[in-house]
Motif scaffolding. Sequence first.
Motif, short mmCIF file in Angstrom:
data_model
loop_
_atom_site.label_atom_id
_atom_site.label_comp_id
_atom_site.label_asym_id
_atom_site.label_seq_id
_atom_site.Cartn_x
_atom_site.Cartn_y
_atom_site.Cartn_z
N ASP A 170 0.85 -1.18 0.00
CA ASP A 170 0.00 0.00 0.00
C ASP A 170 0.89 1.24 0.00
OD1 ASP A 170 -1.84 1.99 0.39
OD2 ASP A 170 -2.82 1.06 2.12
N ARG A 201 0.43 3.98 1.21
CA ARG A 201 0.36 4.75 2.44
C ARG A 201 1.13 4.10 3.58
NH1 ARG A 201 -6.10 4.73 2.38
NH2 ARG A 201 -5.51 2.58 1.79
N SER A 202 1.58 2.87 3.41
CA SER A 202 2.33 2.19 4.47
C SER A 202 3.80 2.62 4.45
CB SER A 202 2.23 0.67 4.29
OG SER A 202 2.84 0.28 3.08
N LYS A 203 4.48 2.35 5.56
CA LYS A 203 5.89 2.71 5.66
C LYS A 203 6.72 1.85 4.71
CE LYS A 203 5.59 4.14 10.51
NZ LYS A 203 6.09 3.91 11.89
#
Length: 213
Positions: free
Chosen positions: A24, A26-28
């Motif tokens: 994703d 938006r994930s780190k």
Amino acid sequence: MPVKIRLQRHGKKGKPFYWIVAADARSKRDGKFLEKLGIYNPNTNPATIELNLDNSVQWLQNGAQPTDTARAILSYKGVLLKHHLLGGLRKGALTEEQVEEKFDAWLKEKEASVAAKVGGLDKAKAEAKAAALKAEKEVNEKRAIAAAEAELPETPEVVEGEIEVTEAASEEVAEAVVEEAPVAEEAPAVEEAPAKEEPKKEEAAPTASSEEE
């Protein structure tokens, strides 16, 4: 949900290697991911890349966007080419046989170039090793010669020209000594002693009788 194909860092400090993942956006960077697609190890020469080709193409068809580094890796392994050929198949510009034929031809060419690169690296390593061994051998020979010379007694080095000069000089010195040596004085001749004259016998004086006659 926007999906990114990117690298996830692993390994120890100074020697990292990476997982190629679909995650994703938006994930780190090193956080959760949706699927692991392969690995990338830049510590070898050439770099080691293992990739699930079909799954990577599927994620691209589903709209996943690769990062710049991931895009270079996908292009190197032919994922972007396969994705492009399948797009032509969907549009009817190519058949499945043409897609497979073109992709197989590209794979063979790529494998040949990689093999040539690996062969060149191996040859360079072999030449460097041979040069290092030769240099080490020369150094060892010089050390052995130096050690042998150190054990020998020191002898004055005489050049051939110097030998001739020395011999000529010795001859000149010998001649000078002979010329300067004082000549032995001749011993005076021994004068013979005069022979002793025998005393003359005195004539007998005439007797008186003779005178009287």
